[in-house]
Design an enzyme around this catalytic site. Structure first.
Site, PDB file in Angstrom:
ATOM      1  N   ASP A 192       0.836  -1.198   0.000  1.00 52.98           N
ATOM      2  CA  ASP A 192       0.000   0.000   0.000  1.00 52.98           C
ATOM      3  C   ASP A 192       0.882   1.263   0.000  1.00 52.98           C
ATOM      4  OD1 ASP A 192      -2.484   1.273   0.088  1.00 52.98           O
ATOM      5  OD2 ASP A 192      -3.248  -0.091   1.608  1.00 52.98           O
ATOM      6  N   ASP A 231      -9.712   3.338  -4.137  1.00 57.04           N
ATOM      7  CA  ASP A 231     -10.440   2.266  -3.447  1.00 57.04           C
ATOM      8  C   ASP A 231     -11.863   2.138  -3.990  1.00 57.04           C
ATOM      9  OD1 ASP A 231      -8.258   1.874  -1.898  1.00 57.04           O
ATOM     10  OD2 ASP A 231      -9.259   2.232   0.014  1.00 57.04           O
ATOM     11  N   GLU A 284      -0.663   1.964  -5.268  1.00 54.39           N
ATOM     12  CA  GLU A 284      -0.539   3.423  -5.114  1.00 54.39           C
ATOM     13  C   GLU A 284      -1.710   4.114  -5.820  1.00 54.39           C
ATOM     14  OE1 GLU A 284      -0.306   3.819  -8.530  1.00 54.39           O
ATOM     15  OE2 GLU A 284       1.263   5.357  -8.418  1.00 54.39           O
ATOM     16  N   TRP A 285      -2.782   3.349  -6.026  1.00 51.23           N
ATOM     17  CA  TRP A 285      -4.088   3.858  -6.480  1.00 51.23           C
ATOM     18  C   TRP A 285      -4.029   4.514  -7.871  1.00 51.23           C
ATOM     19  CZ3 TRP A 285      -2.498   6.323  -1.551  1.00 51.23           C
ATOM     20  CH2 TRP A 285      -2.684   5.462  -0.471  1.00 51.23           C
ATOM     21  N   GLY A 286      -3.057   4.108  -8.693  1.00 48.94           N
ATOM     22  CA  GLY A 286      -2.987   4.614 -10.061  1.00 48.94           C
ATOM     23  C   GLY A 286      -2.452   6.026 -10.176  1.00 48.94           C
TER      24      GLY A 286
HETATM   25  C1  GLA Z   1      -5.884   1.164   1.442  1.00 51.64           C
HETATM   26  C2  GLA Z   1      -6.030   0.202   0.275  1.00 51.64           C
HETATM   27  C3  GLA Z   1      -7.163  -0.756   0.563  1.00 51.64           C
HETATM   28  C4  GLA Z   1      -6.920  -1.523   1.854  1.00 51.64           C
HETATM   29  C5  GLA Z   1      -6.631  -0.546   2.988  1.00 51.64           C
HETATM   30  C6  GLA Z   1      -6.103  -1.279   4.213  1.00 51.64           C
HETATM   31  O1  GLA Z   1      -6.992   2.007   1.549  1.00 51.64           O
HETATM   32  O2  GLA Z   1      -6.227   0.901  -0.919  1.00 51.64           O
HETATM   33  O3  GLA Z   1      -7.325  -1.685  -0.498  1.00 51.64           O
HETATM   34  O4  GLA Z   1      -5.837  -2.388   1.663  1.00 51.64           O
HETATM   35  O5  GLA Z   1      -5.698   0.448   2.647  1.00 51.64           O
HETATM   36  O6  GLA Z   1      -5.878  -0.460   5.287  1.00 51.64           O
END
Ligand code: GLA
Length: 436
Positions: free
Chosen positions: A162, A217, A195-197
């Site tokens: 993450d 997310d 790293e969410w793109g």
């Molecule tokens: C981030 C990630 C999620 C999950 C949480 C866990 O938000 O994007 O997919 O793994 O952390 O804390």
């Protein structure tokens, strides 16, 4: 002939992503995560929110068993991941990560061995920064070599990393460094970057990882599902995904209502058709299909356990989850080694997405994100097929053969494409012998 074949294979291999020998990584990972798939104390003491992203030895072993009993293994699912729930809040005296000492009194190795003994590929979670996102457990910052070593020693097959508490860090060099640390262990590990793109990981990810989060997310709200699909659709066609290099749209929340709201704080409110859209679009866009579905029913009154106790929990998913998550024909368009799917045509209110499955064979999704029903009809010339082409058409959700289409689908009339719905088909161009 032989030389031509070898060259073709070589070209194919060169266009693949990073095969480091990790299991179940050539195709988009198909599996389960604990994220909102495990939970305790619902409602919590005094009606408080229940415990966040929980896991312990008993619940994990029961979930491994349930994975088989509810039919996931038979449908082709193989990955079993623990998210931000497993690590102790303190590293051990030598600075190594250790499993939460209260929840895993025997450590993590027996858990990994148990999942392996049941034929599953086992994944753990860490974070590149100082702490993990929600659990505030130790992050891997400053400990890359040690953390990679401990994952390898336990026999872990997948690591998700993450990006929380990462101030001052840059995604590409950071994830590259952890990838090197993982591979230096000599144990093949699938690396899932999270790293969410943000730093276009699809451009550099294939060199260091087998999958990466391409979007933020995902939570079980229609607006959010729609947003993830729109964000993923922006990725250039050349980066749409290929073997060992998959764009991860985050976990599937299919059929998660109140029982799975503990970790993301969102009680799902999506309709069955919206959840069908979720599964259809994740499948055609070649996202890993990692479901985060509670697999255990431990009390008579609620899906969420007061406590996980062997003997009182029974394996269980809902009829909606069974229908949407175990359809092998839908899964089959995800589990191929052709490039990930893409947006072919945007008609404004509705859209056509395709994924080539093989020569003359294509998966087609008709997707209506708008709030009104539309009449949908597809001109086969959009697929590059010449006039007069006849295609066999299969409705993948219904698992039914439809009348063949000539030039247009449907050849006469149109389809009702309801608001927020997705229809999913497989078109097979007929050879001359088959043409009727
Ligand atoms: C981030 C990630 C999620 C999950 C949480 C866990 O938000 O994007 O997919 O793994 O952390 O804390």
């Amino acid at each position: 002939m032989k030389r031509g074949y070898l060259l073709a294979c070589l070209r194919l291999q060169l266009s693949w992503g990073y095969d480091n020998g990790a299991p179940h990584s050539r195709l988009p990972p198909l599996g389960w995560s604990s994220w909102v798939g495990l939970g305790r104390q619902w409602p919590g003491p005094g009606g408080q929110a229940p415990e966040f992203d929980f896991c312990d030895e008993v619940s994990v072993k029961l979930s491994v068993d349930a994975f088989h009993e509810v039919g996931l293994y038979d449908a082709g699912y193989r990955h079993f991941h623990l998210d931000d729930c497993w690590a102790d809040h303190e590293r051990n005296a030598s600075g190594f990560l250790q499993a939460d000492r209260q929840h895993f009194p025997n450590g993590m190795k027996p858990i990994v061995d148990y999942a392996h003994s049941k034929g599953l590929t086992f994944g753990l979670y860490t974070c590149a920064g100082t702490y993990t996102c929600v659990g505030r457990r130790p992050g891997s910052k400053g400990h890359f070599t040690q953390d990679a070593a401990v994952f390898a020693e336990w026999g872990v097959d997948v690591v998700k990393m993450d990006w929380c508490f990462s101030d001052g860090m840059e995604p590409e060099p950071t994830y590259t460094a952890f990838s090197k640390a993982l591979n230096a262990t000599g144990h093949p590990i699938h690396f899932n970057m999270c790293e969410w793109g943000k730093a276009a990981p699809w451009t550099w990810g294939p060199k260091v990882a087998q999958s990466w989060r391409a979007t933020g997310d995902h939570v079980p709200l229609w607006q959010d599902t729609k947003k993830v699909i729109a964000e993923r659709s922006q990725i250039p066609e050349a980066d749409a995904g290929r073997p060992y290099a998959w764009n991860d749209m985050d976990m599937l929340e299919t059929g998660n209502y109140r029982q799975a709201a503990h970790a993301n704080g969102k009680t799902g409110n999506m309709t069955k058709e919206e959840y069908r859209t979720e599964v259809s679009m994740w499948a055609i866009l070649a996202s890993p299909l990692i479901i985060t579905t509670p697999l255990l029913n431990c009390s008579k009154t609620d899906q969420i356990a007061a406590n996980f106790t062997p003997g009182t929990c029974r394996p269980s998913i809902t009829p909606l989850q069974r229908e949407l998550l175990l359809n092998k024909e839908v899964i089959s368009i995800n589990q191929v080694d052709t490039p990930g799917g893409r947006l072919l045509k945007d008609f404004g209110a509705w859209m056509v997405y395709i994924r080539n499955l093989a020569e003359g064979s294509v998966a087609v999704a008709l997707y209506n994100p708008s709030d009104a029903k539309v009449d949908a009809r597809l001109d086969l010339s959009l697929l590059g097929w010449t006039s007069g082409t006849v295609a066999r058409v299969r409705d993948l959700w219904a698992q039914q053969e439809l009348p063949p289409a000539k030039d247009r689908f449907p050849t006469t009339g149109s389809l009702d494409l309801e608001a927020h719905a997705t229809l999913l088909f497989r078109f097979d161009k007929q050879t001359s012998e088959l043409v009727v």
